[in-house]
Scaffold this motif. Structure first.
Motif, short mmCIF file in Angstrom:
data_model
loop_
_atom_site.label_atom_id
_atom_site.label_comp_id
_atom_site.label_asym_id
_atom_site.label_seq_id
_atom_site.Cartn_x
_atom_site.Cartn_y
_atom_site.Cartn_z
N ASP A 227 -1.54 -16.47 -0.64
CA ASP A 227 -0.40 -15.57 -0.77
C ASP A 227 -0.47 -14.54 0.36
N ALA A 228 0.67 -14.27 0.99
CA ALA A 228 0.72 -13.38 2.14
C ALA A 228 0.28 -11.96 1.81
N GLN A 229 0.32 -11.57 0.54
CA GLN A 229 -0.10 -10.21 0.19
C GLN A 229 -1.62 -10.12 -0.04
N SER A 230 -2.29 -11.28 -0.03
CA SER A 230 -3.71 -11.32 -0.37
C SER A 230 -4.59 -11.06 0.85
N ARG A 231 -5.77 -10.50 0.63
CA ARG A 231 -6.75 -10.36 1.71
C ARG A 231 -7.25 -11.72 2.17
N ASP A 232 -7.05 -12.75 1.34
CA ASP A 232 -7.54 -14.09 1.65
C ASP A 232 -6.54 -14.93 2.44
N TYR A 233 -5.38 -14.38 2.76
CA TYR A 233 -4.43 -15.08 3.62
C TYR A 233 -5.16 -15.49 4.90
N LYS A 234 -4.98 -16.72 5.35
CA LYS A 234 -5.77 -17.24 6.47
C LYS A 234 -5.06 -18.41 7.09
N LEU A 235 -5.59 -18.89 8.21
CA LEU A 235 -5.01 -20.03 8.91
C LEU A 235 -5.85 -21.28 8.73
N SER A 294 -6.25 -3.06 5.01
CA SER A 294 -6.74 -2.84 3.65
C SER A 294 -6.99 -4.17 2.96
N ALA A 295 -8.02 -4.20 2.12
CA ALA A 295 -8.34 -5.41 1.36
C ALA A 295 -7.49 -5.53 0.10
N GLY A 296 -6.68 -4.52 -0.20
CA GLY A 296 -5.86 -4.56 -1.41
C GLY A 296 -4.77 -5.60 -1.33
N SER A 297 -4.25 -5.95 -2.51
CA SER A 297 -3.20 -6.96 -2.60
C SER A 297 -1.84 -6.30 -2.48
N SER A 298 -1.18 -6.47 -1.33
CA SER A 298 0.12 -5.86 -1.10
C SER A 298 0.79 -6.51 0.09
N TYR A 299 2.12 -6.58 0.05
CA TYR A 299 2.87 -7.04 1.20
C TYR A 299 3.05 -5.93 2.23
N ARG A 300 2.79 -4.69 1.83
CA ARG A 300 2.91 -3.56 2.73
C ARG A 300 1.72 -3.52 3.69
N GLY A 301 1.95 -2.95 4.86
CA GLY A 301 0.85 -2.75 5.79
C GLY A 301 0.53 -3.92 6.69
N ARG A 302 1.36 -4.97 6.66
CA ARG A 302 1.13 -6.11 7.56
C ARG A 302 1.71 -5.76 8.94
N THR A 303 0.86 -5.74 9.96
CA THR A 303 1.30 -5.36 11.30
C THR A 303 1.02 -6.49 12.29
N ALA A 304 1.88 -6.57 13.31
CA ALA A 304 1.76 -7.61 14.34
C ALA A 304 0.60 -7.28 15.27
N ARG A 305 -0.21 -8.30 15.56
CA ARG A 305 -1.38 -8.14 16.42
C ARG A 305 -1.48 -9.35 17.35
N ALA A 306 -2.27 -9.22 18.40
CA ALA A 306 -2.42 -10.33 19.36
C ALA A 306 -3.82 -10.31 19.95
N GLN A 307 -4.31 -11.48 20.30
CA GLN A 307 -5.56 -11.62 21.04
C GLN A 307 -5.57 -12.98 21.71
N SER A 308 -6.31 -13.10 22.80
CA SER A 308 -6.36 -14.37 23.51
C SER A 308 -7.35 -15.30 22.82
N PHE A 309 -7.26 -16.59 23.14
CA PHE A 309 -8.18 -17.56 22.55
C PHE A 309 -8.54 -18.61 23.58
#
Length: 337
Positions: A227-235, A294-309
């Motif tokens: 779930d996108a609100q979870s701290r466990d959201y992953k790829l 934050s590790a809390g469960s919420s849809y709030r606080g999701r911010t766009a980030r970038a890094q090279s790979f």
């Protein structure tokens, strides 16, 4: 060269690049995450004519944030691509693709009210203007099982196009006869023969937001699990040979472990719903994604980030660990003379 998106481009000429943290006194030009200080979930970033263009979920409209530097996106003003509309509009992606008549136009694919839609530019500016909304997978249609969200485009080596999306937590693919038309109503569940019978992956019942990389004759499709609100959201990631029948679930192999996930050490939680882009000079590969502090469960606080790979010895993308917002990063190559 027009760097519209890595779903459109092959990456055989790209050199591996691994992002490193720098000290605050470094002499090179730098930036730090997030790219936007406000909520900016589901980011998609592409380059065109030596500028970056960022878009993300804003619920009632699609805007582009334009800058000649990655750091400049922080203060860029959003440019709406069409008037605000109702309702629940999210996950826009922008591609430069050939029209049926052979012209090149910008296509904005997005989710609205649990259906997939597209709009087409009238010219070669990604800022528009754009035409009327065209339904691809409207909510409750015969093509979609229930809902259709998070569209993305896979461009094959011969130029054929496929649409990928998420439906009720599963990933699907279908052929496009042109950028605004599904070739048929048949669609195939990519992971149907690869994942456990329970339908869970990495302990998650939701798989969404597919995104495409192509390099050295292989496709890599990342997807967001949980779930996108979870701290466990992953790829997670699936792979297929570019020469295979990608409309067949049997062509795809699911990697057994996540490829990008939360890091307590760096204070980054729920990284997911990503996109891919190249540096302005085409030498570096970058991932854009949203995450929370934050590790809390919420849809709030999701911010766009970038890094090279970079890339592993067997040719797979290696995204590493999501970097801390305190980490100072070198600008992508090619930004300044």
């Amino acid at each position: 060269m027009l760097l519209a998106s890595l779903g459109l481009l092959g990456l055989t000429a790209c050199q591996p690049s691994v992002q490193a943290g720098l000290t605050s006194g470094a002499s090179v030009d730098t930036f730090h995450n997030p790219l936007r200080s406000n909520d900016s979930p589901d980011p998609f970033l592409f380059t065109y004519q030596h500028h970056y263009y960022l878009t993300y979920t804003e619920q009632t409209q699609v805007s582009l944030y334009q800058s000649s530097t990655l750091a400049g996106l922080q203060t860029a003003h959003g440019i709406p691509l069409w008037p605000a509309q109702c309702c629940h509009l999210w996950a826009p992606e922008v591609y430069l693709l050939p029209t049926p008549a052979g012209q090149r136009r910008w296509y904005v694919y997005y989710t609205r009210d649990y259906g997939v839609y597209v709009r087409v530019s009238s010219g070669l500016s990604p800022l528009g203007p754009y035409g009327d909304e065209i339904p691809l997978l409207p909510y409750g249609s015969d093509v979609s099982h229930s809902s259709a969200i998070d569209p993305t485009v896979l461009t094959q080596q011969d130029g054929r196009l496929d649409l990928l999306w998420s439906d009720a937590g599963d990933i699907y693919i279908a052929r496009l006869s042109d950028p605004t038309t599904l070739a048929s109503t048949a669609h195939h569940q990519l992971k149907a023969t690869r994942l456990p019978a329970s339908g869970t992956v990495f302990g998650c019942a939701i798989q969404e937001a597919p995104e495409v990389l192509r390099r050295s004759g292989r496709f890599f499709v990342t997807f967001s699990a949980c779930d996108a609100q979870s701290r466990d959201y992953k790829l997670g990631m699936m792979t297929a040979q570019a020469s295979s029948d990608v409309l067949s679930a049997a062509a795809w192999t699911l990697l057994p472990r996540p490829v990008f996930e939360a890091s307590v050490a760096t204070g980054v939680y729920g990284p997911g719903h990503n996109g891919f882009f190249q540096s302005l000079d085409g030498r570096q590969n970058w991932i854009v994604y949203h995450a929370k502090a934050s590790a809390g469960s919420s849809y709030r606080g999701r911010t766009a980030r970038a890094q090279s790979f970079g890339w592993t010895s067997d040719g797979r993308p290696s995204f590493g660990t999501p970097v801390s917002t305190a980490t100072v990063l070198a600008d992508p190559s090619g930004e300044r003379p």
